[in-house]
Design a protein around this motif. Structure first.
Motif, PDB file in Angstrom:
ATOM      1  N   GLY A   1      90.604  36.414  54.704  1.00 13.23           N
ATOM      2  CA  GLY A   1      91.095  35.874  53.446  1.00 13.23           C
ATOM      3  C   GLY A   1      91.431  34.414  53.253  1.00 13.23           C
ATOM      4  N   ASP A   2      91.414  34.255  52.230  1.00 20.30           N
ATOM      5  CA  ASP A   2      91.903  32.883  51.939  1.00 20.30           C
ATOM      6  C   ASP A   2      93.739  32.786  51.453  1.00 20.30           C
ATOM      7  OD1 ASP A   2      92.306  33.457  49.410  1.00 20.30           O
ATOM      8  OD2 ASP A   2      90.545  32.676  47.980  1.00 20.30           O
ATOM      9  N   GLU A   3      93.497  31.492  51.304  1.00 18.92           N
ATOM     10  CA  GLU A   3      95.366  31.361  51.321  1.00 18.92           C
ATOM     11  C   GLU A   3      95.902  32.253  49.772  1.00 18.92           C
ATOM     12  OE1 GLU A   3      98.820  28.052  49.629  1.00 18.92           O
ATOM     13  OE2 GLU A   3      96.403  27.109  50.886  1.00 18.92           O
ATOM     14  N   ASP A   4      95.070  32.505  48.587  1.00 20.81           N
ATOM     15  CA  ASP A   4      95.272  33.133  47.894  1.00 20.81           C
ATOM     16  C   ASP A   4      95.699  34.399  48.397  1.00 20.81           C
ATOM     17  OD1 ASP A   4      95.699  31.047  46.159  1.00 20.81           O
ATOM     18  OD2 ASP A   4      93.875  31.042  45.465  1.00 20.81           O
ATOM     19  N   ASP A   5      94.995  34.771  49.122  1.00 17.65           N
ATOM     20  CA  ASP A   5      94.320  36.450  49.634  1.00 17.65           C
ATOM     21  C   ASP A   5      95.808  36.306  50.383  1.00 17.65           C
ATOM     22  OD1 ASP A   5      92.192  37.369  47.902  1.00 17.65           O
ATOM     23  OD2 ASP A   5      90.800  36.681  49.747  1.00 17.65           O
ATOM     24  N   HIS A   6      95.994  35.573  50.968  1.00 14.62           N
ATOM     25  CA  HIS A   6      97.214  36.050  52.290  1.00 14.62           C
ATOM     26  C   HIS A   6      98.555  36.276  51.269  1.00 14.62           C
ATOM     27  CE1 HIS A   6      98.196  35.771  56.208  1.00 14.62           C
ATOM     28  NE2 HIS A   6     100.040  34.703  56.052  1.00 14.62           N
ATOM     29  N   GLU A   7      98.655  35.198  50.776  1.00  7.93           N
ATOM     30  CA  GLU A   7      99.894  35.612  49.505  1.00  7.93           C
ATOM     31  C   GLU A   7      99.847  36.771  49.452  1.00  7.93           C
ATOM     32  OE1 GLU A   7      99.865  32.059  47.306  1.00  7.93           O
ATOM     33  OE2 GLU A   7     100.478  30.337  48.941  1.00  7.93           O
ATOM     34  N   LEU A   8      99.532  37.418  48.313  1.00 12.91           N
ATOM     35  CA  LEU A   8      98.622  38.473  47.379  1.00 12.91           C
ATOM     36  C   LEU A   8      98.833  39.787  48.615  1.00 12.91           C
ATOM     37  CD1 LEU A   8      98.308  39.981  44.772  1.00 12.91           C
ATOM     38  CD2 LEU A   8      95.570  40.020  45.627  1.00 12.91           C
ATOM     39  N   SER A   9      98.507  39.796  49.506  1.00 14.99           N
ATOM     40  CA  SER A   9      98.663  40.905  50.522  1.00 14.99           C
ATOM     41  C   SER A   9     100.122  40.677  51.075  1.00 14.99           C
ATOM     42  CB  SER A   9      97.578  40.791  51.871  1.00 14.99           C
ATOM     43  OG  SER A   9      96.202  40.781  51.430  1.00 14.99           O
ATOM     44  N   LEU A  10     100.472  39.660  51.418  1.00 15.28           N
ATOM     45  CA  LEU A  10     101.925  39.643  51.793  1.00 15.28           C
ATOM     46  C   LEU A  10     102.761  40.400  50.334  1.00 15.28           C
ATOM     47  CD1 LEU A  10     102.418  35.992  53.688  1.00 15.28           C
ATOM     48  CD2 LEU A  10     103.024  38.751  54.818  1.00 15.28           C
TER      49      LEU A  10
END
Length: 373
Positions: free
Chosen positions: A174-183
């Motif tokens: 994923g990208d940075e936004d995906d990573h933040e949402l998943s966290l």
């Protein structure tokens, strides 16, 4: 000296493979074992053993009954025991739809305890796929990813259990936004479980884990349920009450309760079943209600010593002079939850003072059928 074993689970194959590769690269002498269950419905399993640089062996394993438990009992455990003397670390790379609990309990069992030491259960997740997959209502067999011929589980159901059972989570892709949402999602679903990147995996060669303690973290009577939390658009809310639920009104409210959130779980009691601790488990619009055994208050005190210390501790925290450990404790997580509406709906399902629940129990076909089976 026992050999450490780490389980790496996860529906997201690329993320799981990246985690396994990182573990192999970090520790010389480590070996990974994977069972490909793509043809398990035909009774055939492909075993692959590899180290950090090459495939050491492949073999087709034919099972009398095509299932995960057969694979573990008949092939995985014997293979791990055979590999243990020459390996510094054994990595079990679990097939996509395999839930790690049954495998952990087999490896942590008394018969191989002197040879194998379960040290970690990791679930690898693709940051780009995780949020969406938790809302998917398809069965695994509809997606061509069953773990057995009779597998009727849902993708979101398996994914949530892989997340909640793990001792550590590995986020990849994923990208940075995906990573933040998943966290943010993982903060709500598994707030006490550490999250790592592939480059920062935890130490996995420590002391042995006890499968009984792993089970207590997720079993309904002792589960470490999330607390109230709000992280941008994601909301987790906890509903608790000491009063019993009216079975008819709760049954009528089930559809709305399930669709109001992405994930909900917990324990509850019905006025018609005061002795039964009932488990609520719902994800992606699919709900399961099961009998999880008796409340401690429903047992004679002579039997309390037969339950685990964790079970007694959980009951003590919930103890009430009138109801004992009987409690409504349900947790709901989802985007932009209408918390007030959810709580009002649940409150309306409680038995009123002096009210009789009647004789009709719409949950009986579910609960009584499972008891008979």
């Amino acid at each position: 000296m026992s050999t450490p074993v780490v389980l790496v689970a996860g529906l997201h194959r690329a993320a799981r493979t990246a985690a396994v590769d990182a573990l192999l690269a970090r520790r010389p002498g480590s070996v990974a074992v994977h069972h490909d269950l793509a043809e398990v419905t035909r009774g055939r399993v492909r075993r692959i053993v590899r180290d950090g640089g090459r495939v050491l062996e492949t073999a087709d394993v034919r099972l009398a009954h095509g299932c995960v438990s057969c694979t573990v009992r008949e092939d995985l455990l014997p293979r791990l025991v055979l590999l243990a003397p020459g390996a510094s670390l054994l990595i079990v790379d679990l097939w996509d739809a395999v839930e790690p609990r049954s495998v952990a309990e087999a490896i942590g069992g008394a018969e191989v305890r002197e040879v194998l030491r379960l040290t970690a259960v990791l679930t690898a997740l693709d940051a780009g796929d995780l949020p969406g997959d938790l809302t998917r209502g398809e069965r695994l067999r509809e997606l061509g990813r069953p773990a057995a011929a009779s597998d009727r589980r849902y993708l979101a159901e398996v994914l949530s259990r892989q997340v909640e059972y793990a001792t550590g989570l590995v986020l990849h892709g994923g990208d940075e936004d995906d990573h933040e949402l998943s966290l943010r999602v993982l903060t709500h679903l598994a707030p006490l479980t550490p999250v790592h990147g592939v480059a920062g995996l935890p130490t996995v060669t420590g002391p042995a884990l006890r499968p009984a303690e792993l089970a207590e973290r997720v079993d309904p009577a002792t589960a470490r349920l999330p607390a109230d939390a709000t992280t941008e658009e994601i909301v987790t809310t906890v509903w608790r009450s000491r009063r019993p639920l009216h079975p008819g009104r709760l049954f009528e409210a089930v559809d709305e309760l399930v669709t109001a959130s992405v994930r909900s779980r917990g324990r509850f009691w019905l006025a018609t079943r005061p002795g039964q601790l009932l488990a609520w488990d719902a994800v992606a619009g699919i709900v399961s209600v099961e009998d999880a055994g008796p409340w401690l208050a429903a047992l004679p005190k002579a039997a309390w010593d037969l339950v685990s210390p964790a079970r007694r501790a959980a009951a003590a925290l919930d103890w009430d002079p009138e109801h004992g450990d009987r409690v409504q404790h349900l947790v709901f997580t989802g985007p932009d939850l209408d918390v007030e509406r959810l709580h009002d709906l649940l409150d309306s399902c409680l038995l009123a003072d002096g009210e009789s629940p009647g004789h009709d129990d719409p949950f009986a076909p579910i609960l009584d059928l499972k008891q008979i089976a």
